[in-house]
Write a protein that holds these residues in place. Structure first.
Motif, PDB file in Angstrom:
ATOM      1  N   ILE A  61     -49.303 -46.724 -11.195  1.00  0.00           N
ATOM      2  CA  ILE A  61     -47.976 -46.102 -11.166  1.00  0.00           C
ATOM      3  C   ILE A  61     -47.628 -45.650  -9.750  1.00  0.00           C
ATOM      4  O   ILE A  61     -46.503 -45.854  -9.268  1.00  0.00           O
ATOM      5  CB  ILE A  61     -47.922 -44.920 -12.147  1.00  0.00           C
ATOM      6  N   ILE A  62     -48.585 -45.046  -9.056  1.00  0.00           N
ATOM      7  CA  ILE A  62     -48.333 -44.620  -7.676  1.00  0.00           C
ATOM      8  C   ILE A  62     -48.028 -45.826  -6.792  1.00  0.00           C
ATOM      9  O   ILE A  62     -47.165 -45.766  -5.895  1.00  0.00           O
ATOM     10  CB  ILE A  62     -49.536 -43.835  -7.142  1.00  0.00           C
ATOM     11  N   SER A  63     -48.718 -46.938  -7.030  1.00  0.00           N
ATOM     12  CA  SER A  63     -48.453 -48.148  -6.250  1.00  0.00           C
ATOM     13  C   SER A  63     -47.025 -48.646  -6.472  1.00  0.00           C
ATOM     14  O   SER A  63     -46.319 -48.997  -5.510  1.00  0.00           O
ATOM     15  CB  SER A  63     -49.463 -49.242  -6.619  1.00  0.00           C
ATOM     16  N   PHE A  64     -46.581 -48.665  -7.727  1.00  0.00           N
ATOM     17  CA  PHE A  64     -45.216 -49.116  -8.014  1.00  0.00           C
ATOM     18  C   PHE A  64     -44.171 -48.147  -7.443  1.00  0.00           C
ATOM     19  O   PHE A  64     -43.118 -48.580  -6.967  1.00  0.00           O
ATOM     20  CB  PHE A  64     -45.019 -49.284  -9.519  1.00  0.00           C
ATOM     21  N   VAL A  65     -44.471 -46.860  -7.495  1.00  0.00           N
ATOM     22  CA  VAL A  65     -43.554 -45.887  -6.897  1.00  0.00           C
ATOM     23  C   VAL A  65     -43.437 -46.121  -5.397  1.00  0.00           C
ATOM     24  O   VAL A  65     -42.334 -46.088  -4.817  1.00  0.00           O
ATOM     25  CB  VAL A  65     -44.039 -44.451  -7.190  1.00  0.00           C
ATOM     26  N   GLY A  66     -44.550 -46.375  -4.737  1.00  0.00           N
ATOM     27  CA  GLY A  66     -44.526 -46.651  -3.306  1.00  0.00           C
ATOM     28  C   GLY A  66     -43.750 -47.907  -2.972  1.00  0.00           C
ATOM     29  O   GLY A  66     -42.978 -47.936  -1.991  1.00  0.00           O
ATOM     30  N   ILE A  67     -43.935 -48.951  -3.769  1.00  0.00           N
ATOM     31  CA  ILE A  67     -43.179 -50.194  -3.535  1.00  0.00           C
ATOM     32  C   ILE A  67     -41.689 -49.945  -3.709  1.00  0.00           C
ATOM     33  O   ILE A  67     -40.862 -50.424  -2.908  1.00  0.00           O
ATOM     34  CB  ILE A  67     -43.677 -51.298  -4.489  1.00  0.00           C
ATOM     35  N   LEU A  69     -40.055 -47.099  -3.292  1.00  0.00           N
ATOM     36  CA  LEU A  69     -39.548 -46.311  -2.172  1.00  0.00           C
ATOM     37  C   LEU A  69     -39.405 -47.158  -0.907  1.00  0.00           C
ATOM     38  O   LEU A  69     -38.435 -47.013  -0.151  1.00  0.00           O
ATOM     39  CB  LEU A  69     -40.481 -45.125  -1.903  1.00  0.00           C
ATOM     40  N   ALA A  70     -40.396 -48.031  -0.679  1.00  0.00           N
ATOM     41  CA  ALA A  70     -40.354 -48.850   0.535  1.00  0.00           C
ATOM     42  C   ALA A  70     -39.236 -49.886   0.499  1.00  0.00           C
ATOM     43  O   ALA A  70     -38.664 -50.226   1.539  1.00  0.00           O
ATOM     44  CB  ALA A  70     -41.699 -49.543   0.731  1.00  0.00           C
ATOM     45  N   VAL A  71     -38.887 -50.369  -0.681  1.00  0.00           N
ATOM     46  CA  VAL A  71     -37.892 -51.440  -0.785  1.00  0.00           C
ATOM     47  C   VAL A  71     -36.485 -50.882  -0.942  1.00  0.00           C
ATOM     48  O   VAL A  71     -35.534 -51.356  -0.286  1.00  0.00           O
ATOM     49  CB  VAL A  71     -38.241 -52.369  -1.973  1.00  0.00           C
ATOM     50  N   SER A  72     -36.299 -49.890  -1.762  1.00  0.00           N
ATOM     51  CA  SER A  72     -34.956 -49.456  -2.144  1.00  0.00           C
ATOM     52  C   SER A  72     -34.393 -48.319  -1.290  1.00  0.00           C
ATOM     53  O   SER A  72     -33.188 -48.215  -1.117  1.00  0.00           O
ATOM     54  CB  SER A  72     -34.934 -49.036  -3.619  1.00  0.00           C
ATOM     55  N   TRP A  73     -35.239 -47.461  -0.770  1.00  0.00           N
ATOM     56  CA  TRP A  73     -34.712 -46.313  -0.039  1.00  0.00           C
ATOM     57  C   TRP A  73     -34.233 -46.718   1.349  1.00  0.00           C
ATOM     58  O   TRP A  73     -34.912 -47.493   2.055  1.00  0.00           O
ATOM     59  CB  TRP A  73     -35.769 -45.211   0.058  1.00  0.00           C
ATOM     60  N   PRO A  74     -33.113 -46.179   1.800  1.00  0.00           N
ATOM     61  CA  PRO A  74     -32.576 -46.552   3.125  1.00  0.00           C
ATOM     62  C   PRO A  74     -33.411 -45.967   4.258  1.00  0.00           C
ATOM     63  O   PRO A  74     -34.280 -45.119   4.051  1.00  0.00           O
ATOM     64  CB  PRO A  74     -31.161 -45.950   3.102  1.00  0.00           C
ATOM     65  N   TRP A 159     -39.703 -53.214   8.640  1.00  0.00           N
ATOM     66  CA  TRP A 159     -40.653 -53.566   7.589  1.00  0.00           C
ATOM     67  C   TRP A 159     -41.932 -52.745   7.657  1.00  0.00           C
ATOM     68  O   TRP A 159     -42.491 -52.381   6.633  1.00  0.00           O
ATOM     69  CB  TRP A 159     -40.992 -55.054   7.661  1.00  0.00           C
ATOM     70  N   PHE A 160     -42.401 -52.474   8.861  1.00  0.00           N
ATOM     71  CA  PHE A 160     -43.644 -51.710   8.993  1.00  0.00           C
ATOM     72  C   PHE A 160     -43.296 -50.258   9.284  1.00  0.00           C
ATOM     73  O   PHE A 160     -42.997 -49.869  10.408  1.00  0.00           O
ATOM     74  CB  PHE A 160     -44.507 -52.284  10.114  1.00  0.00           C
ATOM     75  N   THR A 161     -43.330 -49.432   8.237  1.00  0.00           N
ATOM     76  CA  THR A 161     -42.999 -48.016   8.317  1.00  0.00           C
ATOM     77  C   THR A 161     -44.187 -47.193   7.821  1.00  0.00           C
ATOM     78  O   THR A 161     -45.146 -47.744   7.262  1.00  0.00           O
ATOM     79  CB  THR A 161     -41.761 -47.717   7.449  1.00  0.00           C
ATOM     80  N   PRO A 162     -44.157 -45.866   8.030  1.00  0.00           N
ATOM     81  CA  PRO A 162     -45.243 -45.038   7.474  1.00  0.00           C
ATOM     82  C   PRO A 162     -45.397 -45.199   5.964  1.00  0.00           C
ATOM     83  O   PRO A 162     -46.516 -45.144   5.441  1.00  0.00           O
ATOM     84  CB  PRO A 162     -44.823 -43.612   7.851  1.00  0.00           C
ATOM     85  N   VAL A 163     -44.262 -45.421   5.272  1.00  0.00           N
ATOM     86  CA  VAL A 163     -44.334 -45.585   3.822  1.00  0.00           C
ATOM     87  C   VAL A 163     -45.034 -46.888   3.454  1.00  0.00           C
ATOM     88  O   VAL A 163     -45.911 -46.916   2.572  1.00  0.00           O
ATOM     89  CB  VAL A 163     -42.927 -45.524   3.203  1.00  0.00           C
ATOM     90  N   THR A 164     -44.644 -47.979   4.133  1.00  0.00           N
ATOM     91  CA  THR A 164     -45.294 -49.260   3.834  1.00  0.00           C
ATOM     92  C   THR A 164     -46.766 -49.240   4.213  1.00  0.00           C
ATOM     93  O   THR A 164     -47.588 -49.913   3.580  1.00  0.00           O
ATOM     94  CB  THR A 164     -44.582 -50.396   4.574  1.00  0.00           C
ATOM     95  N   SER A 168     -49.596 -50.039   1.478  1.00  0.00           N
ATOM     96  CA  SER A 168     -50.612 -51.079   1.687  1.00  0.00           C
ATOM     97  C   SER A 168     -51.999 -50.549   1.346  1.00  0.00           C
ATOM     98  O   SER A 168     -52.793 -51.227   0.667  1.00  0.00           O
ATOM     99  CB  SER A 168     -50.572 -51.560   3.145  1.00  0.00           C
ATOM    100  N   PHE A 169     -52.295 -49.333   1.797  1.00  0.00           N
ATOM    101  CA  PHE A 169     -53.586 -48.726   1.461  1.00  0.00           C
ATOM    102  C   PHE A 169     -53.684 -48.468  -0.043  1.00  0.00           C
ATOM    103  O   PHE A 169     -54.734 -48.671  -0.650  1.00  0.00           O
ATOM    104  CB  PHE A 169     -53.766 -47.421   2.236  1.00  0.00           C
ATOM    105  N   GLN A 170     -52.597 -48.029  -0.638  1.00  0.00           N
ATOM    106  CA  GLN A 170     -52.592 -47.746  -2.074  1.00  0.00           C
ATOM    107  C   GLN A 170     -52.840 -49.004  -2.889  1.00  0.00           C
ATOM    108  O   GLN A 170     -53.604 -48.992  -3.868  1.00  0.00           O
ATOM    109  CB  GLN A 170     -51.258 -47.115  -2.471  1.00  0.00           C
ATOM    110  N   LEU A 171     -52.217 -50.109  -2.513  1.00  0.00           N
ATOM    111  CA  LEU A 171     -52.400 -51.364  -3.247  1.00  0.00           C
ATOM    112  C   LEU A 171     -53.832 -51.871  -3.120  1.00  0.00           C
ATOM    113  O   LEU A 171     -54.423 -52.336  -4.107  1.00  0.00           O
ATOM    114  CB  LEU A 171     -51.418 -52.413  -2.735  1.00  0.00           C
ATOM    115  N   SER A 172     -54.394 -51.795  -1.917  1.00  0.00           N
ATOM    116  CA  SER A 172     -55.779 -52.238  -1.743  1.00  0.00           C
ATOM    117  C   SER A 172     -56.740 -51.341  -2.526  1.00  0.00           C
ATOM    118  O   SER A 172     -57.712 -51.823  -3.129  1.00  0.00           O
ATOM    119  CB  SER A 172     -56.143 -52.241  -0.257  1.00  0.00           C
ATOM    120  N   GLU A 173     -56.457 -50.043  -2.551  1.00  0.00           N
ATOM    121  CA  GLU A 173     -57.285 -49.127  -3.327  1.00  0.00           C
ATOM    122  C   GLU A 173     -57.183 -49.419  -4.823  1.00  0.00           C
ATOM    123  O   GLU A 173     -58.202 -49.411  -5.535  1.00  0.00           O
ATOM    124  CB  GLU A 173     -56.854 -47.695  -3.037  1.00  0.00           C
TER     125      GLU A 173
END
Length: 259
Positions: A61-67, A69-74, A159-164, A168-173
């Motif tokens: 769930i945290i991974s999907f929330v991060g994705i 935020l990274a895609v939809s938030w301005p 594309w490469f932001t603190p959120v992404t 990335s770490f969350q998805l690998s974890e």
């Protein structure tokens, strides 16, 4: 008045007999984990699969929330998204800490019920989740600190932001937890499905190692490990027996004083 004395004496002796029978039954059912778990034919399952499933679902769930935020938030809301993901990482570490404590308790109960061999095979899973989450948090903090120190805001782009970076770490974890949790749940599912008796009640073929005997050509290091585990089990078991016997003695004294 005299006629009432035998009745009182009889009732007192009857009450004492009932108390002794109650104590004997408590000793047989409460202070002997192996006898209580298998003597009546009831197998106590290791109830850890739901806990592992919930922990893995939280990570997903945290991974999907991060994705999201990274895609939809301005771009102007990067700071808020970064704060949300950082807070989720902290909360997930706390959840993992409680999860690790609960799993260790369940595994210790499994050992106290006489399943030494299976407990020994699952020891490696103790602490994996907590170590992975702690290591990932530390590595993530180190990477972002180095990027901020050497590059500042120049390193970050669309594309490469603190959120992404956190995502990335969350998805690998999450991928690592899927692998380790999946292997664990498969082993526990097979253990619960087989519903074997404790090691000490399964015969000499399967419990020889747990009882401290070694077959010709056996591994000495494995024998010493099993003996050490058996000694630790007996110490914990004796401590549990002493505590429960002490409580039952106090209960018997209070009952006798009441009569």
């Amino acid at each position: 008045m005299a006629s009432l004395l035998p009745n009182r004496a009889g009732s007192a002796s009857g009450a004492q007999y009932m108390d002794e029978a109650f104590v004997d039954s408590r000793i047989m059912t409460d202070v002997e984990p192996i006898l209580a778990s298998s003597g009546d034919g009831n197998f106590k399952k290791l109830q850890t699969i739901p806990v592992f499933s919930i922990h893995l679902c939280v990570s997903v769930i945290i991974s999907f929330v991060g994705i999201g935020l990274a895609v939809s938030w301005p771009e102007e809301k990067r700071g808020e998204a970064y704060f949300i993901m950082t807070s989720l990482r902290v909360a997930f570490w706390l959840v993992t800490f409680l999860f690790d404590h609960l799993i260790r308790k369940r595994h210790n109960d499994l050992r106290m019920n006489g399943y030494h061999d299976f407990h020994r095979s699952m020891v490696m899973h103790n602490g994996i989740a907590l170590n992975v989450v702690s290591a990932w948090n530390t590595l993530l903090l180190l990477v972002q600190a180095l990027l901020h120190h050497y590059y500042g805001n120049v390193m970050w782009n669309t594309w490469f932001t603190p959120v992404t970076c956190i995502v990335s770490f969350q998805l690998s974890e999450t991928f690592i937890l899927m692998t380790t949790h999946g292997c664990y749940m498969v082993k526990v599912y097979k253990f619960n499905k087989n519903a074997n008796a404790p090691d000490a009640l399964m015969g000499t073929d399967s419990s020889a190692g747990s009882l401290g005997l070694m077959q010709p050509g056996g591994n000495v290091a494995e024998l010493l490990e099993k003996q050490a585990d058996l000694i630790a089990y007996l110490k914990d078991h004796n401590q549990t027996l002493n505590q429960k016997l002490h409580h039952m003695q106090l209960h018997t004294r209070v009952t006798h004083l009441g009569h």
